[in-house]
Design an enzyme around this catalytic site. Structure first.
Site, PDB file in Angstrom:
ATOM      1  N   LYS A  11      -0.738   3.338 -12.196  1.00 50.79           N
ATOM      2  CA  LYS A  11      -0.067   2.760 -11.011  1.00 50.79           C
ATOM      3  C   LYS A  11       1.391   3.115 -11.116  1.00 50.79           C
ATOM      4  O   LYS A  11       1.945   3.235 -12.201  1.00 50.79           O
ATOM      5  CB  LYS A  11      -0.234   1.245 -10.992  1.00 50.79           C
TER       6      LYS A  11
HETATM    7  N1  GLU Z   1      -4.081   1.327  -4.416  1.00 51.99           N
HETATM    8  C1  GLU Z   1      -5.484   1.113  -4.331  1.00 51.99           C
HETATM    9  C2  GLU Z   1      -5.944   0.073  -5.319  1.00 51.99           C
HETATM   10  O1  GLU Z   1      -5.178  -0.762  -5.732  1.00 51.99           O
HETATM   11  C3  GLU Z   1      -6.279   2.404  -4.411  1.00 51.99           C
HETATM   12  C4  GLU Z   1      -6.132   3.192  -5.640  1.00 51.99           C
HETATM   13  C5  GLU Z   1      -6.790   4.568  -5.551  1.00 51.99           C
HETATM   14  O2  GLU Z   1      -7.473   4.826  -4.591  1.00 51.99           O
HETATM   15  O3  GLU Z   1      -6.595   5.337  -6.484  1.00 51.99           O
HETATM   16  O4  GLU Z   1      -7.091  -0.007  -5.661  1.00 51.99           O
END
Ligand code: GLU
Length: 428
Positions: free
Chosen positions: A118
């Site tokens: 992230k």
């Molecule tokens: N930001 C989204 C989550 O928290 C998607 C992450 C992704 O698709 O890699 O799951």
């Protein structure tokens, strides 16, 4: 002052804990239910890497402002790091680490061949015009170029970013690599290698989780009332699907407040954040409520689908719904979780409920690698299948050891990760 997080003081409340403190506590709690080597748990408390970068941006008036960006890579034992990039003023390294841990569990619970990552930039996206967002994104992509890539770490949209942000990121990366590389990010527009159904996928999985939870409790969706906090890509899609499937969605909200109609709202007539930002209150309804009040409505299912830390020790006693389905990441604090458990409220955790986003990201990544587009029908069918498989795996743990749904989801995830770590061994 040092803000080093500790995991020793679960009772001190309630400044909501940092995401990282919550994530570590949840890991420790889950580890108690799994036969897992303590060394593996120790390794999982720490990210592999946190990249911090400076992102200089030339503003429209010609001045230069420097923002700080991050990419936390938690664990990649099962595959490349995977997770969103958020643009939000409160993004910190520590928050990215906590959120990246959740991505590790989310990918494992869905049995995707990815680990957790992230990142983001500490910036208020509302303070940028489109050209500035584009320049910021391109420079951020360049600063992260060494640590991302289709087989290394694959970012996606998150709070404050969207499909267009991913298109710019992909373009910047591709130009520098000298080849078009759609698989470097997911959540792109379909015309540049995005997947049909990706945008609505976290809302769709949240709706599926709500539907399954209602069914599991022996109720009928047609006699179920629902309140949804947040009317962006997660909340609006979840609300509309549940509405389509026969539930009565009585309240929805955006950052300005909620609208409430005890007879049910026409969710398709309420503008989503994408259709018209922050316009929920412009829709005619018998009553308006605050964002605090919507969570406490006497409904069967409440779906927090906006920001984190909204169900805390301060309001957990006032949650009147029997089922909470976490559309947002981390809406329930550790202390609130204990209160809800004690009160017998079922909480379907974020790492299962909103995992449709990363699941369709996985489908997108496969499509990019294979240079072959899937139809929307295929995406939705495979998402449904993958959600039900994960649901069944978690349900089996709920029933086998009388666990909460969160603990059970962690047990499923941690068992898979621990087995992979054990099988690969420690290098060197
Ligand atoms: N930001 C989204 C989550 O928290 C998607 C992450 C992704 O698709 O890699 O799951």
């Amino acid at each position: 002052m040092s803000t080093t997080p500790t995991v020793d003081d679960p009772d001190t409340e309630e400044e909501p804990d940092s995401t990282l403190v919550t994530a570590r506590r949840q890991l420790e709690r889950a580890a108690a239910h799994v036969d897992v080597d303590p060394d593996v748990v120790e390794r999982l408390k720490h990210p592999t890497r946190v990249q911090q970068v400076s992102v200089p941006l030339e503003r429209e008036d010609g001045s230069v402002e420097v923002f700080t960006g991050y990419r936390a890579q938690h664990d990649d034992v099962r595959g490349p790091y995977k997770g969103g990039l958020r643009y939000h003023p409160e993004v910190t390294a520590e928050e990215c680490v906590g959120l990246s841990m959740w991505m590790t569990w989310k990918c494992a619970v869905m049995d995707l061949p990815f680990g957790g990552g992230k990142g983001g930039v500490a910036v208020d996206p509302k303070s940028l015009i489109d050209d500035e967002t584009e320049r910021l994104t391109r420079r951020f992509a360049e600063e992260l170029r060494d640590v991302v890539g289709p087989t290394k770490d694959v970012p996606a949209p998150d709070m404050g970013t969207d499909a267009q942000t991913m298109a710019w990121f992909m373009d910047a990366y591709s130009m520098q690599q000298g080849e078009t590389t759609p698989g470097v990010v997911t959540g792109k527009p379909p015309i540049v290698g995005g997947s049909y159904g990706r945008e609505e996928a976290p809302g769709r999985s949240t709706a599926i989780a709500a539907r399954e939870a209602v069914d599991y409790e022996g109720r009928d969706l047609a006699e179920t009332t629902v309140a949804v906090q947040g009317f962006g890509s997660v909340g609006a899609n979840a609300a509309r699907l549940l509405d389509d499937w026969g539930a009565t969605v009585v309240a929805v909200s955006d950052v300005n407040g909620a609208i409430y109609d005890p007879d049910g709202l026409d969710t398709r007539a309420v503008p989503t954040h994408e259709e018209e930002p922050e316009a929920v209150l412009s829709h005619e309804a018998p009553e308006t409520l605050s964002n605090g009040e919507i969570l406490e409505l006497d409904v069967d299912v409440v779906i927090p689908a906006a920001v984190g830390n909204v169900i805390t020790a301060a309001n957990a006693d006032a949650i009147a719904a029997d089922i909470v389905v976490e559309g947002a990441n981390g809406p329930t604090t550790f202390a609130a979780d204990a209160v809800l458990e004690e009160r017998g409220v079922t909480v379907i955790p974020d790492i299962l409920a909103n995992a449709g986003g990363v699941t369709v990201s996985y489908f997108e990544w496969l499509q990019d690698i294979n240079r072959r587009t899937w139809s929307l029908e295929r995406v939705n069918e495979e998402l449904e299948e993958q959600m039900l498989e994960a649901w069944d795996a978690v349900r089996a743990e709920v029933e086998a050891a009388d666990l909460t749904w969160r603990d059970a989801a962690y047990v499923v995830a941690l068992s898979r990760i621990a087995e992979a770590k054990d099988t690969r061994g420690l290098w060197p």
